[in-house]
Design an enzyme around this catalytic site. Structure first.
Site, PDB file in Angstrom:
ATOM      1  N   SER A 162      29.769 -24.432   4.697  1.00  0.00           N
ATOM      2  CA  SER A 162      30.458 -24.452   3.681  1.00  0.00           C
ATOM      3  C   SER A 162      31.263 -22.414   4.006  1.00  0.00           C
ATOM      4  O   SER A 162      30.308 -21.658   3.948  1.00  0.00           O
ATOM      5  CB  SER A 162      30.354 -24.521   2.589  1.00  0.00           C
ATOM      6  OG  SER A 162      31.457 -24.459   1.638  1.00  0.00           O
TER       7      SER A 162
ATOM      8  N   TYR B   7      25.693 -23.771  -5.095  1.00  0.00           N
ATOM      9  CA  TYR B   7      26.021 -24.705  -4.163  1.00  0.00           C
ATOM     10  C   TYR B   7      25.594 -23.988  -2.847  1.00  0.00           C
ATOM     11  O   TYR B   7      25.604 -24.222  -2.048  1.00  0.00           O
ATOM     12  CB  TYR B   7      27.754 -25.054  -4.181  1.00  0.00           C
ATOM     13  CG  TYR B   7      28.680 -25.254  -3.569  1.00  0.00           C
ATOM     14  CD1 TYR B   7      27.852 -26.397  -3.144  1.00  0.00           C
ATOM     15  CD2 TYR B   7      29.510 -25.025  -3.078  1.00  0.00           C
ATOM     16  CE1 TYR B   7      28.610 -26.923  -1.482  1.00  0.00           C
ATOM     17  CE2 TYR B   7      30.564 -25.635  -1.860  1.00  0.00           C
ATOM     18  CZ  TYR B   7      29.942 -26.712  -1.204  1.00  0.00           C
ATOM     19  OH  TYR B   7      30.306 -27.110   0.330  1.00  0.00           O
TER      20      TYR B   7
ATOM     21  N   LYS C  47      23.634 -24.172   1.140  1.00  0.00           N
ATOM     22  CA  LYS C  47      24.442 -24.874   2.487  1.00  0.00           C
ATOM     23  C   LYS C  47      23.746 -23.718   2.746  1.00  0.00           C
ATOM     24  O   LYS C  47      23.342 -24.123   3.782  1.00  0.00           O
ATOM     25  CB  LYS C  47      25.590 -24.869   1.774  1.00  0.00           C
ATOM     26  CG  LYS C  47      26.068 -25.858   1.651  1.00  0.00           C
ATOM     27  CD  LYS C  47      26.985 -26.578   2.262  1.00  0.00           C
ATOM     28  CE  LYS C  47      27.209 -28.051   1.263  1.00  0.00           C
ATOM     29  NZ  LYS C  47      27.431 -29.310   1.642  1.00  0.00           N
TER      30      LYS C  47
END
Ligand code: UFG
Length: 329
Positions: free
Chosen positions: A117, A141, A145
């Site tokens: 991402s 988040y 990643k």
């Protein structure tokens, strides 16, 4: 040999399942259906319901099938929720990657394509963003990643596993025939939220801030069609098949569109007026995120084909109009 798509019943995963099949690949899916939808899968796809943190089910899949490569989409992906419940994100996202890499190593599977991402970059110092720019995630988040990418790096050095990590910018749109699309129980993404207005599900779209230092004061993002995105995964598999070394690529269109431009494109795509209310800024939103995707263009020969925002939104509209309640219809 088959391709194992982990998280193949989710929004991006399900479009990849279709794209890989259309490309002639034999596809196997594992999904815990926590956020995914079984109805998004073609009937002839071999499906295992389970969690990739369960090494036993992975061993079963790798034993019962000849898996050449893994395409990994399993992750929680709500930025706000990740700030509230960081350990939930590290457990699922990082824990899932540990279990998957262990199972790949045990079962001698050597190729993985990973759904990363733009959130790995955090607030960029400059745009467009290059793969070599600093990575400073601003939420758990994005951090999860980035950790998953780093785990692949070290594991690939030790066990001769090769990976391609694809850092997505803003993914939107739906499969061209409108049969599958985005259906999140808790929707936060701009395009589906805009389309809830013409669907009659909300009276207006709230624009999170119009005082950013951008052309019209609203945030700028780089939107890429989910089918173009899926094609990049197939090219990444070909790249690994051709002996390509482990690598990281941005996936975006390289063009930025403001929230207001997206709303105007949606007005054109739907032929309906869409009421707007200006709200406060959303915490943690950078003013502008645009990808430099030249590396994917040069090495993977990837280029987005659906580049008009009106066309991206029209494809999403086709799905939502036909399925106003998502897969519940
Ligand atoms: N927005 C609104 N109103 C809404 C929803 C969104 O104005 O109701 C705005 C946001 O403030 C943002 C833009 O629309 O400026 C896009 O928002 P999204 O939530 O659709 O997408 P983000 O850019 O926040 O998120 C994307 C990915 C995430 C990733 C993040 C950071 O969807 O997975 O980029 O890279 F973590």
């Amino acid at each position: 040999m088959s391709v194992l798509i982990c998280g193949g019943a989710g929004y991006i995963g399900s479009h990849n399942v279709r794209a890989f099949k259309a490309h002639g690949e034999d596809v196997i899916v594992i999904d815990n259906l926590y956020t995914g939808h079984k109805a998004s899968l073609p009937e002839d796809v071999k499906f295992y319901e389970g969690d990739i943190r369960d090494g036993k089910i992975l061993d079963k899949i790798f034993t019962e099938n000849k898996i050449e490569a893994v395409v990994h989409f399993c992750a929680f992906s709500l930025v706000g929720e990740s700030v509230e419940e960081p350990l939930k994100y590290f457990d699922n996202n990082v824990g899932g990657m540990i279990s998957l890499l262990e199972a790949m190593q045990r079962n001698d599977v050597k190729k993985i394509i990973f759904s990363s991402s733009a959130a790995t970059y955090g607030e960029p110092k400059k745009v467009p963003i290059l793969e070599t720019d600093p990575t400073n995630p601003t939420n758990p988040y994005g951090e999860s990643k980035l950790i998953m990418e780093k785990m692949m790096k070290w594991v690939s050095r030790r066990y001769d596993i090769r990976y391609v990590s694809l850092r997505y910018f803003n993914v939107a749109g739906a499969w061209h025939d409108g049969s599958i699309g985005e259906d999140h129980r808790h929707e936060t993404h701009l395009v589906p939220i805009i389309l809830q207005v013409p669907l009659g599900k909300r009276p207006h779209v709230t624009v999170y801030g119009d005082d950013y230092p951008t052309k019209d004061g609203t945030c700028i993002r780089d939107y890429v069609h989910v089918e173009d995105l899926a094609r990049a995964h197939i090219l990444a598999l070909e790249y690994l098949r051709n002996g390509g070394e482990s690598n990281i690529f941005n996936l975006g269109s390289g063009d930025g569109y403001s929230v207001m431009e997206m709303i105007n494109a949606a007005r054109k795509a739907t032929g309906q007026d869409i009421a707007v209310e200006i709200g406060a800024r959303r915490a943690g939103d950078p003013a502008k995120l645009v990808a430099d995707s030249n590396k994917a263009h040069e090495i993977l020969k990837w280029q987005p084909e659906i580049t008009r925002m009106e066309d991206i939104i029209a494809s999403a509209w086709k799905w939502h109009k036909g399925h106003p309640n998502g897969y519940a219809d």
